[in-house]
Structures are given as structure tokens and as C-alpha cells.
Scaffold this motif. Sequence first.
Motif, PDB file in Angstrom:
ATOM      1  N   THR A   6     -22.056 -75.339 -21.480  1.00 37.23           N
ATOM      2  CA  THR A   6     -22.409 -74.622 -20.887  1.00 37.23           C
ATOM      3  C   THR A   6     -21.668 -73.692 -20.785  1.00 37.23           C
ATOM      4  OG1 THR A   6     -20.849 -75.180 -19.904  1.00 37.23           O
ATOM      5  CG2 THR A   6     -22.364 -76.887 -19.619  1.00 37.23           C
ATOM      6  N   THR A  15     -31.316 -68.169 -15.454  1.00 35.09           N
ATOM      7  CA  THR A  15     -30.763 -69.658 -15.480  1.00 35.09           C
ATOM      8  C   THR A  15     -29.903 -69.060 -13.751  1.00 35.09           C
ATOM      9  OG1 THR A  15     -29.966 -70.033 -17.461  1.00 35.09           O
ATOM     10  CG2 THR A  15     -28.708 -71.202 -15.604  1.00 35.09           C
ATOM     11  N   ALA A  19     -31.564 -71.481 -10.065  1.00 32.18           N
ATOM     12  CA  ALA A  19     -29.741 -71.604  -9.931  1.00 32.18           C
ATOM     13  C   ALA A  19     -30.525 -71.296  -8.077  1.00 32.18           C
ATOM     14  CB  ALA A  19     -28.732 -71.409 -10.049  1.00 32.18           C
ATOM     15  N   ASP A  22     -33.626 -73.108  -6.499  1.00 37.69           N
ATOM     16  CA  ASP A  22     -33.226 -73.829  -6.313  1.00 37.69           C
ATOM     17  C   ASP A  22     -32.025 -74.172  -4.400  1.00 37.69           C
ATOM     18  OD1 ASP A  22     -34.015 -75.210  -7.855  1.00 37.69           O
ATOM     19  OD2 ASP A  22     -31.742 -75.477  -9.685  1.00 37.69           O
ATOM     20  N   VAL A  23     -30.621 -73.378  -4.617  1.00 37.23           N
ATOM     21  CA  VAL A  23     -29.907 -73.687  -3.772  1.00 37.23           C
ATOM     22  C   VAL A  23     -31.593 -72.793  -1.658  1.00 37.23           C
ATOM     23  CG1 VAL A  23     -28.256 -71.929  -1.908  1.00 37.23           C
ATOM     24  CG2 VAL A  23     -27.879 -72.858  -4.342  1.00 37.23           C
ATOM     25  N   GLU A  26     -32.975 -76.118  -1.095  1.00 36.88           N
ATOM     26  CA  GLU A  26     -32.179 -76.205  -0.086  1.00 36.88           C
ATOM     27  C   GLU A  26     -32.025 -76.464   1.651  1.00 36.88           C
ATOM     28  OE1 GLU A  26     -29.392 -78.143  -2.849  1.00 36.88           O
ATOM     29  OE2 GLU A  26     -31.173 -78.134  -4.466  1.00 36.88           O
ATOM     30  N   ASP A  36     -21.126 -70.609  -6.611  1.00 40.75           N
ATOM     31  CA  ASP A  36     -21.586 -71.330  -5.704  1.00 40.75           C
ATOM     32  C   ASP A  36     -22.953 -71.112  -7.447  1.00 40.75           C
ATOM     33  OD1 ASP A  36     -22.225 -74.190  -6.021  1.00 40.75           O
ATOM     34  OD2 ASP A  36     -24.246 -73.118  -4.828  1.00 40.75           O
ATOM     35  N   LEU A  37     -23.459 -70.157  -7.482  1.00 42.45           N
ATOM     36  CA  LEU A  37     -24.187 -70.119  -8.389  1.00 42.45           C
ATOM     37  C   LEU A  37     -23.748 -70.018 -10.287  1.00 42.45           C
ATOM     38  CD1 LEU A  37     -26.754 -67.905  -7.246  1.00 42.45           C
ATOM     39  CD2 LEU A  37     -26.874 -70.042  -7.363  1.00 42.45           C
ATOM     40  N   ARG A  39     -20.566 -71.997 -10.879  1.00 41.64           N
ATOM     41  CA  ARG A  39     -20.083 -73.253 -10.957  1.00 41.64           C
ATOM     42  C   ARG A  39     -21.163 -74.048 -11.065  1.00 41.64           C
ATOM     43  NH1 ARG A  39     -20.727 -77.073  -8.105  1.00 41.64           N
ATOM     44  NH2 ARG A  39     -21.833 -76.108  -6.407  1.00 41.64           N
ATOM     45  N   ARG A  40     -22.404 -73.739 -10.716  1.00 37.37           N
ATOM     46  CA  ARG A  40     -23.923 -74.932 -11.148  1.00 37.37           C
ATOM     47  C   ARG A  40     -24.689 -73.821 -12.968  1.00 37.37           C
ATOM     48  NH1 ARG A  40     -27.982 -75.669  -6.734  1.00 37.37           N
ATOM     49  NH2 ARG A  40     -26.447 -76.156  -4.528  1.00 37.37           N
ATOM     50  N   ALA A  41     -23.911 -73.059 -12.765  1.00 43.11           N
ATOM     51  CA  ALA A  41     -24.799 -72.099 -13.884  1.00 43.11           C
ATOM     52  C   ALA A  41     -24.105 -72.503 -15.553  1.00 43.11           C
ATOM     53  CB  ALA A  41     -25.064 -71.237 -14.584  1.00 43.11           C
TER      54      ALA A  41
END
Length: 192
Positions: A6, A15, A19, A22-23, A26, A36-37, A39-41
Motif C-alpha cells: 500500500t 489518494t 481521504a 472522506d474525513v 464525516e 491520520d490521512l 495512515r488512511r493512505a
Amino acid sequence: MSTPATYHHKNLPSTIINAALDVIAESGPSALSLRDLARRAGVSHAAPAHHFRDKAGLLTAVAVQGFGLLADALAEAQQQTGDFLEVGVAYVGFAVGHPAHFAVMFRPELYRADDPELIAAKALAGESLRQGVAPFAASESGPASQDAALAAWSLVHGFATLWLSGNLPAGLPADPREAARHVASVLFAGRG
């Protein structure tokens, strides 16, 4: 030791922007964290900063993308119908279809408002809106034409904001485009 699959992305900035969207969808723009982004990616915590420098840089990219998408939506509605009412409906459709972009685009305190790419994207969206409002505003002249364009934009922007925040009264059509068409037609039917 091998690197996780990944880690390598063909288009890491895209990407990370996805992400971020999305955050924002939400939890809103204040919830963004580059760490955090990353980590998500599935990338190192330094990767987002490498591409965007900081949170403001990332939100600038989100706003640029949003204004580009808005310009496209308005231009398409203008080409298809030439009718202000439908351009306004396209504006609302964009806002409801891209709420995370919309949450950032009109909050210049979140991004670098002096970014040349952002300035160009805003100008393009503004021109698309002016073209869409032109038939309506043509019934006025001089400063009144500018006021008509501002009134039209205010109506659709306000409606979109009220829809997204759940602050419209019951009884409107369930589809935001139909609801916007219904409300705007009260004022603008036959004027564009």
C-alpha cells in the motif's frame, strides 16, 4: 524486509485528497490531520506534507478541485438549457453531490486564498455562474445586472447551505434538485 504494497501509489496526491474528502464528509474540515490521512493512505506520516506542505495546502487543493467541478457542472447546465433556473439547480446539485468540497470552498480562512491555481479555479467557476445568470441578469442593466447576478447566486447558495444543514421546512420534494427547482421557480420562472 519488504515495504507494504500500500505504500506505493500511482497518484498519491489524489489518494490523499480523496481521504481528506472522506474525513471532511464525516466530521468536517477541522477534523483533518495529515498524520491520520497518511495512515488512511498507507504511507509515511511525512508523505502528505511532502505533497501539500500542510493542512492549508491540502485544503487549497480540495478547494481548487471543488471550484473546477463546480465550473464544469454550471457550464454543462448552461450548454444544455441556457436557463438560469437549471443552472441554479446544477449549483445545488453540485453542493449536495460534493458536500466535502462545498464545506471548504467558501471558507477562505481554511486555505491559501492567494494561491494562483485557486484564483484561476474560482475565476472559472465565477465565470460559469455569470454565464448561467446572464439571461436572467440581462433584464437589468448596469449595477442592477450585477445585483441580479448576486441575488441569483445568493438564492442557490443559500438554498444549498440550508439543504446540507437540514434547515429547510418539511414539505419540499425529497430530491434536492427538485426542491431547488420548486423554490427558485417561485421567483425566476420565465425569466431566463
